[in-house]
Design a protein around this motif. Sequence first.
Motif, mmCIF file in Angstrom:
data_model
loop_
_atom_site.group_PDB
_atom_site.id
_atom_site.type_symbol
_atom_site.label_atom_id
_atom_site.label_comp_id
_atom_site.label_asym_id
_atom_site.label_seq_id
_atom_site.Cartn_x
_atom_site.Cartn_y
_atom_site.Cartn_z
ATOM 1 N N LEU A 168 0.708 -0.938 0.174
ATOM 2 C CA LEU A 168 0.001 0.225 -0.713
ATOM 3 C C LEU A 168 0.939 1.150 0.093
ATOM 4 N N PRO A 169 0.832 2.578 -0.745
ATOM 5 C CA PRO A 169 1.568 3.682 -0.825
ATOM 6 C C PRO A 169 0.867 4.102 0.600
ATOM 7 N N ILE A 170 -0.300 4.114 0.738
ATOM 8 C CA ILE A 170 -0.820 5.036 2.520
ATOM 9 C C ILE A 170 -0.462 3.851 3.626
ATOM 10 N N PRO A 171 -0.708 4.284 4.815
ATOM 11 C CA PRO A 171 -0.664 3.719 5.919
ATOM 12 C C PRO A 171 -1.407 3.244 6.291
ATOM 13 N N ALA A 172 -2.200 1.761 6.064
ATOM 14 C CA ALA A 172 -3.197 0.942 6.926
ATOM 15 C C ALA A 172 -3.305 2.000 8.138
ATOM 16 N N ARG A 173 -4.693 1.761 8.570
ATOM 17 C CA ARG A 173 -5.621 2.632 9.725
ATOM 18 C C ARG A 173 -6.124 1.293 10.488
ATOM 19 N N THR A 174 -5.422 1.130 12.080
ATOM 20 C CA THR A 174 -5.706 0.217 13.161
ATOM 21 C C THR A 174 -7.710 -0.303 12.497
ATOM 22 N N GLY A 175 -6.967 -1.587 12.909
ATOM 23 C CA GLY A 175 -8.743 -1.718 12.528
ATOM 24 C C GLY A 175 -9.585 -1.295 11.278
ATOM 25 N N GLU A 176 -8.980 -0.896 10.178
ATOM 26 C CA GLU A 176 -8.981 -0.686 8.957
ATOM 27 C C GLU A 176 -9.090 -2.380 8.272
ATOM 28 N N SER A 177 -10.538 -2.751 7.665
ATOM 29 C CA SER A 177 -10.147 -4.153 6.611
ATOM 30 C C SER A 177 -9.537 -2.961 5.677
ATOM 31 N N MET A 178 -9.226 -5.025 4.569
ATOM 32 C CA MET A 178 -8.302 -4.191 3.148
ATOM 33 C C MET A 178 -9.448 -3.678 2.384
ATOM 34 N N ASP A 179 -10.558 -4.515 2.358
ATOM 35 C CA ASP A 179 -11.972 -3.065 1.948
ATOM 36 C C ASP A 179 -11.936 -2.107 2.102
ATOM 37 N N GLU A 180 -11.757 -1.540 2.475
ATOM 38 C CA GLU A 180 -11.808 -0.203 3.707
ATOM 39 C C GLU A 180 -10.721 0.618 2.851
ATOM 40 N N ALA A 181 -9.152 -0.372 2.622
ATOM 41 C CA ALA A 181 -7.966 0.510 3.166
ATOM 42 C C ALA A 181 -8.005 0.913 1.256
ATOM 43 N N ILE A 182 -8.655 -0.226 -0.055
ATOM 44 C CA ILE A 182 -8.469 -0.202 -0.951
ATOM 45 C C ILE A 182 -9.582 1.000 -1.751
ATOM 46 N N VAL A 183 -10.855 1.282 -0.452
ATOM 47 C CA VAL A 183 -12.010 2.487 -1.282
ATOM 48 C C VAL A 183 -11.115 3.410 -0.729
ATOM 49 N N ARG A 184 -10.201 3.806 0.414
ATOM 50 C CA ARG A 184 -9.682 4.584 0.825
ATOM 51 C C ARG A 184 -8.462 5.351 -0.170
ATOM 52 N N LEU A 185 -7.632 4.723 -0.776
ATOM 53 C CA LEU A 185 -7.010 4.246 -2.071
ATOM 54 C C LEU A 185 -7.358 5.239 -2.795
ATOM 55 N N GLY A 186 -8.066 4.084 -3.358
ATOM 56 C CA GLY A 186 -8.965 4.266 -4.852
ATOM 57 C C GLY A 186 -9.452 5.964 -4.843
ATOM 58 N N LEU A 188 -8.065 8.514 -3.070
ATOM 59 C CA LEU A 188 -6.981 8.786 -2.578
ATOM 60 C C LEU A 188 -6.710 10.084 -3.968
ATOM 61 N N ARG A 189 -6.565 8.065 -4.986
ATOM 62 C CA ARG A 189 -6.173 8.597 -6.666
ATOM 63 C C ARG A 189 -7.381 9.323 -7.080
ATOM 64 N N LYS A 190 -8.357 9.241 -6.823
ATOM 65 C CA LYS A 190 -9.145 9.991 -7.694
ATOM 66 C C LYS A 190 -9.279 11.092 -7.419
ATOM 67 N N LEU A 191 -8.944 11.422 -6.177
ATOM 68 C CA LEU A 191 -8.538 12.963 -5.810
ATOM 69 C C LEU A 191 -7.423 13.400 -6.625
ATOM 70 N N ALA A 220 -10.902 22.744 -1.092
ATOM 71 C CA ALA A 220 -11.791 21.447 -0.027
ATOM 72 C C ALA A 220 -11.092 20.050 -0.290
ATOM 73 N N LEU A 221 -10.656 19.936 -1.678
ATOM 74 C CA LEU A 221 -10.683 18.556 -2.320
ATOM 75 C C LEU A 221 -8.821 18.169 -1.342
ATOM 76 N N SER A 229 -5.529 11.051 3.978
ATOM 77 C CA SER A 229 -4.506 10.875 4.753
ATOM 78 C C SER A 229 -3.888 10.352 6.274
ATOM 79 N N GLN A 230 -4.840 10.444 6.724
ATOM 80 C CA GLN A 230 -4.605 10.526 8.202
ATOM 81 C C GLN A 230 -3.251 10.078 8.528
ATOM 82 N N THR A 231 -2.676 9.352 9.400
ATOM 83 C CA THR A 231 -1.921 8.683 9.875
ATOM 84 C C THR A 231 -2.099 9.290 10.775
#
Length: 237
Positions: A168-186, A188-191, A220-221, A229-231
Amino acid sequence: MTQALSSCSWQFPPQTRFDKVIPKTKFYQQAAVNSALQARFVEELEQIIWACKLAPDTVNLPATEAVTEIQVFTLKLKGETLSEEVVAAIDKAIPFPIIFELQRTLGEDRQQLRYLAAYKRKSAADAASWVRSEYLDSGWIPATAPRSALPAAINIERLYQALLVSLLPIPARTGESMDEAIVRLGRLRKLDKQMAALRKKIGTEKQFKRKVELHRELKALQHEQSTLSQTEGAGAS
């Protein structure tokens, strides 16, 4: 593709080694490869090797319903690059999660590795179908770089997730599922794309009022990007 936060290179245990060369033609029919993509297979890819199988009998971890085993494929390149469409065609033909290890040689002896993997899971609508995320990418690594042991895990599914987290090019968050991490990354890439387009508009906009509005949209973006991206409290799940 965005590069992983840190370069990784894995030492796959000897008992996982399979090292079977797979003819490219095997994938043409399985993945419905058209003539243009076949040409890329021929022009860009030297060899496809089914390198390893990470399964209960090779890594001594139990399977789960979601992930029974993980395949590792070595793709030896003819040149410096490999089209993502080629990787995706191989991925489509194999009904298991795959970690791809790309190998290339620059000049006479500069050998490099690169890991690619999509988060691959069975479709909720059709158990016979697979859904893939965008590819995660380690970036090119010197082949001589030290290799790490496989991540510790309690089952094959957790091992798969740990391997993906390291890409992952972003830090995974505590308790975050892989599905959630992928959605968050997607998102961020769109942003990233949206902000690049806005900056281009701002650079060419002549009307002051409209320029102010575009700056407001950009801010805003940027705020959303910062939040996603909060770590703080991040950690591998």
